[in-house]
Design an enzyme around this catalytic site. Sequence first.
Site, PDB file in Angstrom:
ATOM      1  N   LYS A  41       0.824  -1.223   0.000  1.00 23.48           N
ATOM      2  CA  LYS A  41       0.000   0.000   0.000  1.00 23.48           C
ATOM      3  C   LYS A  41       0.851   1.263   0.000  1.00 23.48           C
ATOM      4  CE  LYS A  41      -3.536   1.976   3.079  1.00 23.48           C
ATOM      5  NZ  LYS A  41      -4.230   1.740   4.373  1.00 23.48           N
ATOM      6  N   ILE A  66      -4.032  -4.722   1.151  1.00 27.13           N
ATOM      7  CA  ILE A  66      -4.398  -6.137   1.377  1.00 27.13           C
ATOM      8  C   ILE A  66      -5.846  -6.278   1.863  1.00 27.13           C
ATOM      9  CG2 ILE A  66      -2.062  -7.042   1.772  1.00 27.13           C
ATOM     10  CD1 ILE A  66      -2.745  -6.889   4.835  1.00 27.13           C
ATOM     11  N   THR A 128       5.420 -12.316  14.797  1.00 27.62           N
ATOM     12  CA  THR A 128       6.408 -11.803  15.739  1.00 27.62           C
ATOM     13  C   THR A 128       6.456 -12.628  17.024  1.00 27.62           C
ATOM     14  OG1 THR A 128       6.839  -9.906  17.178  1.00 27.62           O
ATOM     15  CG2 THR A 128       4.580 -10.178  16.477  1.00 27.62           C
ATOM     16  N   ASP A 129       7.598 -12.609  17.686  1.00 23.02           N
ATOM     17  CA  ASP A 129       7.701 -13.278  18.992  1.00 23.02           C
ATOM     18  C   ASP A 129       6.858 -12.585  20.059  1.00 23.02           C
ATOM     19  OD1 ASP A 129       9.267 -10.984  19.218  1.00 23.02           O
ATOM     20  OD2 ASP A 129      11.068 -12.016  19.924  1.00 23.02           O
ATOM     21  N   GLU A 130       6.430 -11.331  19.759  1.00 21.78           N
ATOM     22  CA  GLU A 130       5.685 -10.569  20.769  1.00 21.78           C
ATOM     23  C   GLU A 130       4.318 -11.172  21.077  1.00 21.78           C
ATOM     24  OE1 GLU A 130       5.499  -6.382  20.206  1.00 21.78           O
ATOM     25  OE2 GLU A 130       7.556  -6.257  19.484  1.00 21.78           O
ATOM     26  N   TYR A 155      -0.274  -3.452  19.115  1.00 27.51           N
ATOM     27  CA  TYR A 155       0.356  -4.059  17.927  1.00 27.51           C
ATOM     28  C   TYR A 155       0.411  -5.574  18.054  1.00 27.51           C
ATOM     29  CZ  TYR A 155       4.327  -6.095  15.417  1.00 27.51           C
ATOM     30  OH  TYR A 155       5.132  -6.941  14.675  1.00 27.51           O
ATOM     31  N   LYS A 159      -1.303  -8.794  15.923  1.00 29.41           N
ATOM     32  CA  LYS A 159      -0.520  -9.870  15.275  1.00 29.41           C
ATOM     33  C   LYS A 159      -0.961 -11.228  15.827  1.00 29.41           C
ATOM     34  CE  LYS A 159       2.417  -9.637  12.710  1.00 29.41           C
ATOM     35  NZ  LYS A 159       2.431  -9.589  11.206  1.00 29.41           N
ATOM     36  N   ASN A 254      18.772  -3.075  25.931  1.00 33.50           N
ATOM     37  CA  ASN A 254      18.786  -1.867  25.096  1.00 33.50           C
ATOM     38  C   ASN A 254      19.979  -0.980  25.416  1.00 33.50           C
ATOM     39  OD1 ASN A 254      16.420  -2.709  23.904  1.00 33.50           O
ATOM     40  ND2 ASN A 254      15.101  -1.484  25.240  1.00 33.50           N
TER      41      ASN A 254
HETATM   42  P1  NAD Z   1       7.464  -2.143   8.057  1.00 34.26           P
HETATM   43  O1  NAD Z   1       6.564  -1.261   8.851  1.00 34.26           O
HETATM   44  O2  NAD Z   1       8.856  -1.703   7.787  1.00 34.26           O
HETATM   45  O3  NAD Z   1       6.792  -2.463   6.639  1.00 34.26           O
HETATM   46  C1  NAD Z   1       5.431  -2.767   6.497  1.00 34.26           C
HETATM   47  C2  NAD Z   1       5.097  -2.738   5.011  1.00 34.26           C
HETATM   48  O4  NAD Z   1       3.714  -3.127   4.858  1.00 34.26           O
HETATM   49  C3  NAD Z   1       5.253  -1.362   4.365  1.00 34.26           C
HETATM   50  O5  NAD Z   1       5.850  -1.481   3.104  1.00 34.26           O
HETATM   51  C4  NAD Z   1       3.802  -0.876   4.223  1.00 34.26           C
HETATM   52  O6  NAD Z   1       3.615   0.027   3.155  1.00 34.26           O
HETATM   53  C5  NAD Z   1       3.065  -2.186   3.993  1.00 34.26           C
HETATM   54  N1  NAD Z   1       1.648  -2.122   4.376  1.00 34.26           N
HETATM   55  C6  NAD Z   1       1.128  -1.636   5.543  1.00 34.26           C
HETATM   56  N2  NAD Z   1      -0.222  -1.732   5.508  1.00 34.26           N
HETATM   57  C7  NAD Z   1      -0.555  -2.303   4.320  1.00 34.26           C
HETATM   58  C8  NAD Z   1      -1.784  -2.678   3.713  1.00 34.26           C
HETATM   59  N3  NAD Z   1      -2.964  -2.472   4.339  1.00 34.26           N
HETATM   60  N4  NAD Z   1      -1.767  -3.247   2.486  1.00 34.26           N
HETATM   61  C9  NAD Z   1      -0.578  -3.457   1.841  1.00 34.26           C
HETATM   62  N5  NAD Z   1       0.611  -3.111   2.357  1.00 34.26           N
HETATM   63  C10 NAD Z   1       0.627  -2.546   3.590  1.00 34.26           C
HETATM   64  O7  NAD Z   1       7.433  -3.549   8.805  1.00 34.26           O
HETATM   65  P2  NAD Z   1       8.604  -4.601   9.059  1.00 34.26           P
HETATM   66  O8  NAD Z   1       9.346  -4.213  10.268  1.00 34.26           O
HETATM   67  O9  NAD Z   1       9.312  -4.826   7.793  1.00 34.26           O
HETATM   68  O10 NAD Z   1       7.737  -5.896   9.426  1.00 34.26           O
HETATM   69  C11 NAD Z   1       7.239  -6.742   8.397  1.00 34.26           C
HETATM   70  C12 NAD Z   1       6.499  -7.909   9.013  1.00 34.26           C
HETATM   71  O11 NAD Z   1       7.374  -8.644   9.858  1.00 34.26           O
HETATM   72  C13 NAD Z   1       5.322  -7.500   9.897  1.00 34.26           C
HETATM   73  O12 NAD Z   1       4.281  -8.423   9.712  1.00 34.26           O
HETATM   74  C14 NAD Z   1       5.868  -7.605  11.313  1.00 34.26           C
HETATM   75  O13 NAD Z   1       4.835  -7.876  12.235  1.00 34.26           O
HETATM   76  C15 NAD Z   1       6.813  -8.760  11.168  1.00 34.26           C
HETATM   77  N6  NAD Z   1       7.946  -8.794  12.103  1.00 34.26           N
HETATM   78  C16 NAD Z   1       8.756  -7.695  12.242  1.00 34.26           C
HETATM   79  C17 NAD Z   1       9.881  -7.773  13.069  1.00 34.26           C
HETATM   80  C18 NAD Z   1      10.830  -6.587  13.228  1.00 34.26           C
HETATM   81  O14 NAD Z   1      11.788  -6.686  13.971  1.00 34.26           O
HETATM   82  N7  NAD Z   1      10.647  -5.488  12.520  1.00 34.26           N
HETATM   83  C19 NAD Z   1      10.151  -8.952  13.768  1.00 34.26           C
HETATM   84  C20 NAD Z   1       9.281 -10.044  13.615  1.00 34.26           C
HETATM   85  C21 NAD Z   1       8.195  -9.949  12.766  1.00 34.26           C
HETATM   86  O1  DAU Z   2      10.181  -8.651  18.603  1.00 34.57           O
HETATM   87  C1  DAU Z   2       9.783  -8.411  17.294  1.00 34.57           C
HETATM   88  C2  DAU Z   2       9.263  -6.982  17.180  1.00 34.57           C
HETATM   89  O2  DAU Z   2      10.407  -6.139  17.228  1.00 34.57           O
HETATM   90  C3  DAU Z   2       8.472  -6.747  15.902  1.00 34.57           C
HETATM   91  O3  DAU Z   2       7.290  -7.521  15.931  1.00 34.57           O
HETATM   92  C4  DAU Z   2       8.103  -5.269  15.742  1.00 34.57           C
HETATM   93  O4  DAU Z   2       7.462  -5.059  14.493  1.00 34.57           O
HETATM   94  C5  DAU Z   2       9.390  -4.463  15.798  1.00 34.57           C
HETATM   95  O5  DAU Z   2       9.078  -3.071  15.725  1.00 34.57           O
HETATM   96  C6  DAU Z   2      10.139  -4.759  17.091  1.00 34.57           C
HETATM   97  O6  DAU Z   2       9.392  -4.296  18.237  1.00 34.57           O
HETATM   98  P1  DAU Z   2      10.101  -3.516  19.458  1.00 34.57           P
HETATM   99  O7  DAU Z   2       9.061  -2.718  20.140  1.00 34.57           O
HETATM  100  O8  DAU Z   2      10.925  -4.450  20.245  1.00 34.57           O
HETATM  101  O9  DAU Z   2      11.113  -2.583  18.597  1.00 34.57           O
HETATM  102  P2  DAU Z   2      11.548  -1.044  18.716  1.00 34.57           P
HETATM  103  O10 DAU Z   2      12.618  -0.841  17.696  1.00 34.57           O
HETATM  104  O11 DAU Z   2      10.386  -0.131  18.683  1.00 34.57           O
HETATM  105  O12 DAU Z   2      12.195  -0.969  20.168  1.00 34.57           O
HETATM  106  C7  DAU Z   2      13.219  -1.851  20.574  1.00 34.57           C
HETATM  107  C8  DAU Z   2      13.497  -1.587  22.052  1.00 34.57           C
HETATM  108  O13 DAU Z   2      14.098  -0.297  22.204  1.00 34.57           O
HETATM  109  C9  DAU Z   2      12.239  -1.554  22.911  1.00 34.57           C
HETATM  110  O14 DAU Z   2      12.539  -2.138  24.171  1.00 34.57           O
HETATM  111  C10 DAU Z   2      11.931  -0.065  23.072  1.00 34.57           C
HETATM  112  C11 DAU Z   2      13.316   0.561  23.060  1.00 34.57           C
HETATM  113  N1  DAU Z   2      13.428   1.922  22.488  1.00 34.57           N
HETATM  114  C12 DAU Z   2      12.862   2.164  21.272  1.00 34.57           C
HETATM  115  C13 DAU Z   2      13.009   3.396  20.679  1.00 34.57           C
HETATM  116  C14 DAU Z   2      12.379   3.695  19.327  1.00 34.57           C
HETATM  117  C15 DAU Z   2      14.183   2.898  23.156  1.00 34.57           C
HETATM  118  O15 DAU Z   2      14.708   2.671  24.271  1.00 34.57           O
HETATM  119  N2  DAU Z   2      14.331   4.116  22.565  1.00 34.57           N
HETATM  120  C16 DAU Z   2      13.784   4.420  21.354  1.00 34.57           C
HETATM  121  O16 DAU Z   2      13.975   5.543  20.866  1.00 34.57           O
END
Ligand code: NAD
Ligand code: DAU
Length: 339
Positions: A41, A66, A128-130, A155, A159, A254
């Site tokens: 999107k 989606i 996600t593990d969350e 969030y 999930k 962190n």
């Molecule tokens: P992100 O926010 O970087 O990317 C999300 C993407 O989805 C973007 O390109 C956005 O445009 C698209 N999107 C959002 N809503 C949409 C919709 N309605 N239709 C079509 N596209 C849409 O996310 P990410 O960090 O790359 O995470 C990707 C996936 O992996 C997610 O499902 C997240 O829950 C999972 N995940 C993330 C992490 C992490 O550490 N970031 C860890 C474990 C699992």
């Molecule tokens: O565990 C998997 C998840 O990891 C994914 O499902 C999520 O999509 C992804 O965003 C991530 O979630 P977190 O909340 O763990 O990630 P975030 O990067 O937001 O933060 C990581 C840790 O750092 C968390 O304990 C919060 C802390 N934090 C975050 C930010 C942005 C800070 O201390 N300072 C900050 O500025």
Amino acid sequence: MDNTFEPKNIIVTGGCGFIGSNFVRWVAENHPETHITVLDKLTYAGNPKNIAGLPDAQVELVVGDICDGELLDRIVPGHDAIVHYAAESHNDNSILDPEPFVQTNVMGTYRLLQAVRKFDVRYHHVSTDEVYGDLALGEPRRFEPGDPYRSSSPYSSTKASSDLLVRAWERTYGLRATISNCSNNYGPYQHVEKFIPRQVTNILCGIRPKLYGTGENVRDWIHTEDHSRAVWDILTKGTIGETYLIGANGERSNIDVLREILSLMGQPQDAFDWVRDRPGHDRRYAIDPTKLEEELGWRPLHKDFSEGLAQTIEWYRTHESWWRPAKEATEAKYAAQGQ
Ligand code: NAD
Ligand code: DAU
């Protein structure tokens, strides 16, 4: 029995986001026989530049939602699998405004599952593990695939809801589906709202990094390339109906990660601000990846976190034009909430 699946034409939802685009790039490079339709999107988190330069004959971008069932009816036929990454992914955003999370993560998954049913394609659900909630600091236990769901943030609850829909559709309608739950990813193309890119780009901009609460919260870091390899292994060799946990034994607090960034970037160890904690902040995530390792033979390639972190810092240092457009608005949003 050999249950290897050889996908020739896949849809990758969210393929312009952080992890989705890394997966698309990895498949394009390692499986040139597989065509990829990216369905995205292009929300604030999606950027077509993330997949720029890949061969047009192999990678096609469809800009769309989606949640749009009619669009899915048009594009799903002819594909043999969907790998579902698209989501609203940031915990802090979900606390401010949960509605897009319910819409995309729950309704969007529901619409995809209905299309998967209708057109009988294979489905891999990236989660996600969350969903398992959090662990106490210092306890030896790690998350395992059979653990109960105890999600704590808006969030992670959306999930968890989407995972449960997948399990129900697999059992009730016989969908050919697998699920993976991965820990925190790091690497190139991650949005500057997330912890590591935020701190790195803050330092590059002359802004002090921001640490929530006590800084003791633990995350289990995995390089996004290792996540991509695991998802491919599950898609092609995993057992239908199974859940696989993906993690690379990367637990770190962190404050330790921040101190490592400060030192790699030549900053004093105390050059950061303590800021307001995240409400409901999960204490610790940790993955037991034994099932993935033993059943599918997957092993992480990026075992040295410091090296991966240094490479990631270098990527942000050399890709300012990629992250700069989102930086100011992201920091303004954080500042408005005392973070
Ligand atoms: P992100 O926010 O970087 O990317 C999300 C993407 O989805 C973007 O390109 C956005 O445009 C698209 N999107 C959002 N809503 C949409 C919709 N309605 N239709 C079509 N596209 C849409 O996310 P990410 O960090 O790359 O995470 C990707 C996936 O992996 C997610 O499902 C997240 O829950 C999972 N995940 C993330 C992490 C992490 O550490 N970031 C860890 C474990 C699992
Ligand atoms: O565990 C998997 C998840 O990891 C994914 O499902 C999520 O999509 C992804 O965003 C991530 O979630 P977190 O909340 O763990 O990630 P975030 O990067 O937001 O933060 C990581 C840790 O750092 C968390 O304990 C919060 C802390 N934090 C975050 C930010 C942005 C800070 O201390 N300072 C900050 O500025």
